[in-house]
Design a protein around this motif. Structure first.
Motif: not given
Length: 344
Positions: A210-239
């Motif tokens: 589904f990341a392939n489908l979304a990226s083909t449609m022009g959307i950036k996708v980040v697959i990340f670990g939820v339990r990474t400290p500040d994982g959501i915020l870091k993922a939103a920034n591509g970090e």
């Protein structure tokens, strides 16, 4: 709307304990990070966990369809109550959005869903989406919430989809996180662990699909670990996690819906000439059809495959497969107009 749209999907394994119960500490940390993102984004939270939250109330739970539906009916209000409790300190209200496949397969229903979300955002409310497991027909279910998150992201024109999981991202053969993927190909899929978690339906194969489908449609996708400290915020920034880079995509919102959200009912195989014509954005004529693989009616969505059995496009049918069969010698019969064909 002045804010960009961000879809955050949370898998069951990432928000539950080892016993399969909702992990309130993780939910508290998620709401803290989401509250910060809400300043700059219209958010859709796609959260698994309803079945995990409710299955302990089902005696001798074995995972049968009827048991999953019953567990979901118990777990949904428990899950929403937990989110509501932890969003309250940030003065954020939430709304439940139980989705079914048909909400995406009919354009009118989809636009009504979109209007509802826009009204929620105007009032500072975050919709929390999940499949309506209690009533969903088995044949019309989403494959998992990775698909639901993608359909919402593509259909609503999101700029970013975050797929939260229990692992830190896509791992290479040495077990290190792949920071960036420019194109999701066979080599990338070969990295995916074929297993799913004990509480979820999806896995890395699903996320990459589904990341392939979304990226083909022009959307950036980040697959990340939820339990990474500040994982959501870091993922939103591509970090943190694995960033799947978006491709250039200029097709209309309607055709994005056609390519991703509509319910495919049929399939045709076309010859090499028709396949090339489609790629040059020409209409599909009966002369190019080699075989009807799965029947469909006029007005339904069908897939178009080449002679190697690769899906090259989806299209809105002008005529039924039965009409094509009965008029096979009418070579100029238009099966789908160029404006109703989306190349994949």
């Amino acid at each position: 709307m002045t804010k960009s749209i961000l879809v955050l999907k949370l898998g069951s394994a990432s928000i539950t304990t080892a016993k399969g119960e909702i992990d309130e500490a993780i939910i508290a940390d998620i709401t803290r990070q989401v509250a910060e993102l809400a300043h700059n984004h219209h958010l859709i939270l796609v959260s698994s966990g309803a079945v995990a939250a409710g299955k302990k109330y089902i005696k001798n739970y074995k995972g049968k369809i009827s048991e999953r539906k019953a567990a979901a009916s118990i777990g949904n209000p428990l899950l929403l109550s937990t989110y509501s409790k932890h969003f309250k300190p940030y003065n954020i209200s939430i709304a439940q959005s139980l989705c079914e496949r048909q909400h995406f397969s009919h354009r009118t229903q989809f636009l009504q869903l979109k209007e509802t979300y826009e009204e929620l955002w105007k009032n500072g409310v975050i919709p929390i989406a999940n499949e309506n497991d209690v009533v969903s027909n088995l044949e019309l279910k989403f494959s998992d919430n990775d698909e639901l998150a993608t359909l919402l992201g593509v259909g609503f024109g999101a700029s970013l989809i975050l797929l939260g999981t229990s692992v830190p991202g896509v791992l290479d053969k040495e077990g290190n996180v792949v920071d960036k993927i420019e194109s999701i190909n066979k080599d990338v899929f070969s990295l995916a662990n074929k297993n799913t978690s004990g509480v979820g339906l999806g896995g890395m194969i699903s996320k990459l699909t589904f990341a392939n489908l979304a990226s083909t449609m022009g959307i950036k996708v980040v697959i990340f670990g939820v339990r990474t400290p500040d994982g959501i915020l870091k993922a939103a920034n591509g970090e943190s996690g694995t960033v799947c880079m978006p491709k250039n995509c200029s097709i209309s919102a309607r055709n994005k819906w056609l390519a991703s959200g509509s319910l495919v009912t049929g399939r045709l195989m076309v010859d090499a000439g028709a396949s090339e014509a489609i790629k040059k954005r020409k209409s599909l004529l009966a002369v190019g059809v080699k075989s009807i693989e799965v029947n469909f009616d006029s007005g339904e969505i069908f897939e178009i495959s080449d002679e190697a059995n690769n899906i090259v496009a989806v299209a809105l049918a002008k005529v039924s497969s039965d009409t094509i069969s009965k008029n096979s010698k009418q070579h100029n019969l238009e099966i789908a107009n160029a404006s109703d064909i989306v190349i994949l």
